[in-house]
Design a protein around this motif. Sequence first.
Motif, mmCIF file in Angstrom:
data_model
loop_
_atom_site.group_PDB
_atom_site.id
_atom_site.type_symbol
_atom_site.label_atom_id
_atom_site.label_comp_id
_atom_site.label_asym_id
_atom_site.label_seq_id
_atom_site.Cartn_x
_atom_site.Cartn_y
_atom_site.Cartn_z
ATOM 1 N N GLY A 176 -5.019 29.104 -4.413
ATOM 2 C CA GLY A 176 -4.084 28.369 -3.577
ATOM 3 C C GLY A 176 -2.715 28.344 -4.236
ATOM 4 N N PRO A 177 -1.658 28.028 -3.478
ATOM 5 C CA PRO A 177 -0.288 28.115 -4.020
ATOM 6 C C PRO A 177 0.003 27.172 -5.177
ATOM 7 C CG PRO A 177 -0.309 27.091 -1.839
ATOM 8 C CD PRO A 177 -1.676 27.649 -2.059
ATOM 9 N N GLY A 178 -0.506 25.925 -5.099
ATOM 10 C CA GLY A 178 -0.207 24.958 -6.156
ATOM 11 C C GLY A 178 -0.774 25.350 -7.504
ATOM 12 N N ARG A 179 -2.045 25.752 -7.519
ATOM 13 C CA ARG A 179 -2.675 26.118 -8.790
ATOM 14 C C ARG A 179 -2.204 27.484 -9.284
ATOM 15 N NH1 ARG A 179 -6.375 22.612 -6.530
ATOM 16 N NH2 ARG A 179 -6.857 20.897 -7.960
ATOM 17 N N LEU A 180 -1.754 28.318 -8.377
ATOM 18 C CA LEU A 180 -1.153 29.579 -8.819
ATOM 19 C C LEU A 180 0.168 29.300 -9.523
ATOM 20 C CD1 LEU A 180 -1.195 32.597 -9.045
ATOM 21 C CD2 LEU A 180 -0.286 32.771 -6.717
ATOM 22 N N ARG A 181 0.915 28.318 -9.027
ATOM 23 C CA ARG A 181 2.147 27.921 -9.731
ATOM 24 C C ARG A 181 1.824 27.351 -11.110
ATOM 25 N NH1 ARG A 181 4.045 26.716 -4.365
ATOM 26 N NH2 ARG A 181 3.056 24.678 -4.389
ATOM 27 N N MET A 182 0.703 26.620 -11.217
ATOM 28 C CA MET A 182 0.278 26.121 -12.533
ATOM 29 C C MET A 182 0.013 27.286 -13.487
ATOM 30 S SD MET A 182 -2.417 23.052 -11.602
ATOM 31 C CE MET A 182 -2.878 22.859 -13.342
ATOM 32 N N LEU A 183 -0.673 28.304 -12.991
ATOM 33 C CA LEU A 183 -0.974 29.475 -13.812
ATOM 34 C C LEU A 183 0.311 30.169 -14.238
ATOM 35 C CD1 LEU A 183 -3.827 30.560 -14.587
ATOM 36 C CD2 LEU A 183 -3.511 32.312 -12.849
ATOM 37 N N ASP A 184 1.249 30.305 -13.300
ATOM 38 C CA ASP A 184 2.543 30.915 -13.620
ATOM 39 C C ASP A 184 3.314 30.080 -14.634
ATOM 40 O OD1 ASP A 184 2.038 32.962 -11.825
ATOM 41 O OD2 ASP A 184 3.154 32.023 -10.180
ATOM 42 N N GLY A 185 3.096 28.764 -14.601
ATOM 43 C CA GLY A 185 3.822 27.863 -15.504
ATOM 44 C C GLY A 185 3.218 27.745 -16.886
ATOM 45 N N GLY A 186 2.148 28.476 -17.156
ATOM 46 C CA GLY A 186 1.568 28.480 -18.500
ATOM 47 C C GLY A 186 0.246 27.752 -18.620
ATOM 48 N N ALA A 187 -0.226 27.110 -17.544
ATOM 49 C CA ALA A 187 -1.538 26.450 -17.594
ATOM 50 C C ALA A 187 -2.637 27.505 -17.607
ATOM 51 C CB ALA A 187 -1.710 25.525 -16.399
ATOM 52 N N SER A 188 -3.756 27.157 -18.186
ATOM 53 C CA SER A 188 -4.904 28.066 -18.162
ATOM 54 C C SER A 188 -5.831 27.675 -17.023
ATOM 55 C CB SER A 188 -5.656 28.012 -19.493
ATOM 56 O OG SER A 188 -6.335 26.775 -19.628
ATOM 57 N N GLY A 197 -16.454 19.218 -14.768
ATOM 58 C CA GLY A 197 -16.316 20.298 -13.800
ATOM 59 C C GLY A 197 -15.641 19.890 -12.512
ATOM 60 N N GLU A 198 -15.017 18.700 -12.484
ATOM 61 C CA GLU A 198 -14.317 18.251 -11.286
ATOM 62 C C GLU A 198 -12.878 18.751 -11.318
ATOM 63 O OE1 GLU A 198 -15.679 16.790 -8.775
ATOM 64 O OE2 GLU A 198 -17.640 16.498 -9.722
ATOM 65 N N LEU A 199 -12.361 19.156 -10.154
ATOM 66 C CA LEU A 199 -10.987 19.631 -10.082
ATOM 67 C C LEU A 199 -10.007 18.505 -10.411
ATOM 68 C CD1 LEU A 199 -10.717 21.939 -6.935
ATOM 69 C CD2 LEU A 199 -10.312 22.581 -9.311
ATOM 70 N N LEU A 200 -9.034 18.817 -11.257
ATOM 71 C CA LEU A 200 -7.986 17.863 -11.580
ATOM 72 C C LEU A 200 -6.856 17.977 -10.557
ATOM 73 C CD1 LEU A 200 -7.896 18.469 -15.441
ATOM 74 C CD2 LEU A 200 -8.754 16.425 -14.280
ATOM 75 N N PRO A 201 -6.124 16.885 -10.307
ATOM 76 C CA PRO A 201 -5.003 16.958 -9.357
ATOM 77 C C PRO A 201 -3.935 17.938 -9.849
ATOM 78 C CG PRO A 201 -5.569 14.675 -9.878
ATOM 79 C CD PRO A 201 -6.319 15.526 -10.849
ATOM 80 N N ILE A 202 -3.253 18.541 -8.906
ATOM 81 C CA ILE A 202 -2.146 19.430 -9.254
ATOM 82 C C ILE A 202 -0.960 18.571 -9.693
ATOM 83 C CG2 ILE A 202 -0.564 21.204 -8.394
ATOM 84 C CD1 ILE A 202 -2.685 21.927 -6.326
ATOM 85 N N PRO A 203 -0.411 18.778 -10.895
ATOM 86 C CA PRO A 203 0.751 17.980 -11.341
ATOM 87 C C PRO A 203 1.900 18.070 -10.342
ATOM 88 C CG PRO A 203 -0.155 19.242 -13.174
ATOM 89 C CD PRO A 203 -0.849 19.730 -11.933
ATOM 90 N N SER A 204 2.639 16.996 -10.221
ATOM 91 C CA SER A 204 3.696 16.920 -9.208
ATOM 92 C C SER A 204 4.765 17.996 -9.389
ATOM 93 C CB SER A 204 4.356 15.530 -9.241
ATOM 94 O OG SER A 204 4.881 15.260 -10.536
ATOM 95 N N LYS A 205 4.981 18.445 -10.630
ATOM 96 C CA LYS A 205 6.029 19.445 -10.850
ATOM 97 C C LYS A 205 5.669 20.796 -10.230
ATOM 98 C CE LYS A 205 4.474 20.862 -15.487
ATOM 99 N NZ LYS A 205 4.920 21.016 -16.900
ATOM 100 N N TYR A 206 4.387 20.982 -9.889
ATOM 101 C CA TYR A 206 3.977 22.224 -9.250
ATOM 102 C C TYR A 206 3.800 22.062 -7.745
ATOM 103 C CZ TYR A 206 2.984 23.662 -14.030
ATOM 104 O OH TYR A 206 3.092 23.950 -15.359
#
Length: 219
Positions: A176-188, A197-206
Amino acid sequence: RVERRAGALAGEGYAGIGDRLDGMFDMTRADAVTLARTFIQGANVEASRAVAYANADILDGWKWCATLEPGFRATGRGTCIRCAALDGKQFSLGDGPPIPLHPRCRCIPIWVPKSWRDLGVDLPELKSAMRPWTKRPDENIDEGLRRTIIEHGFHDGDYSTWLAKQSREFKLNALGPGRLRMLDGGASLGDMVDSKGELLPIPSKYTPKPTPKRTLGGP
């Protein structure tokens, strides 16, 4: 539960057990297959765990092993983000998220043996085996049977290193777009789930800011 066990012991597979459940209970075919797949996977994992715990003295924990396939976030098919993010993570015996993690989960535990030297044997460690991967269309797995394979091969690593080699479209479908932005921003990929194993919220900056609505007239 009795019917699921009877079907599994008879070697009927997902389609046969689905027939049993579909014929006895008021449920859809998809629900019957979901119950069959999840039950059999849980039984397989429990059998594997029983063997591992009986040999706990030579083990150093376990690793999460997900299926290296595309994920389709919009439809919920393929390898889900949660399982992909857990892939390759190591846990102590008795710790870690449960498997199956969700209905139709195909993940398995890989038991990690102690090193040869820890066991008192002066030998070099064995190299990890290559893992198979497949690229399939956005189709429901259902009973399994014959599923279309677009590409296939082997990968030396986990889902995150395999994902890094895929196209932008592949990553967008899976994350999805939000988590792809996280990956682009350096998150693993592993940063996207918690220890259960629960999904964490997408940080607001993404998360893109909403576009202000324009009004006609006024000051």
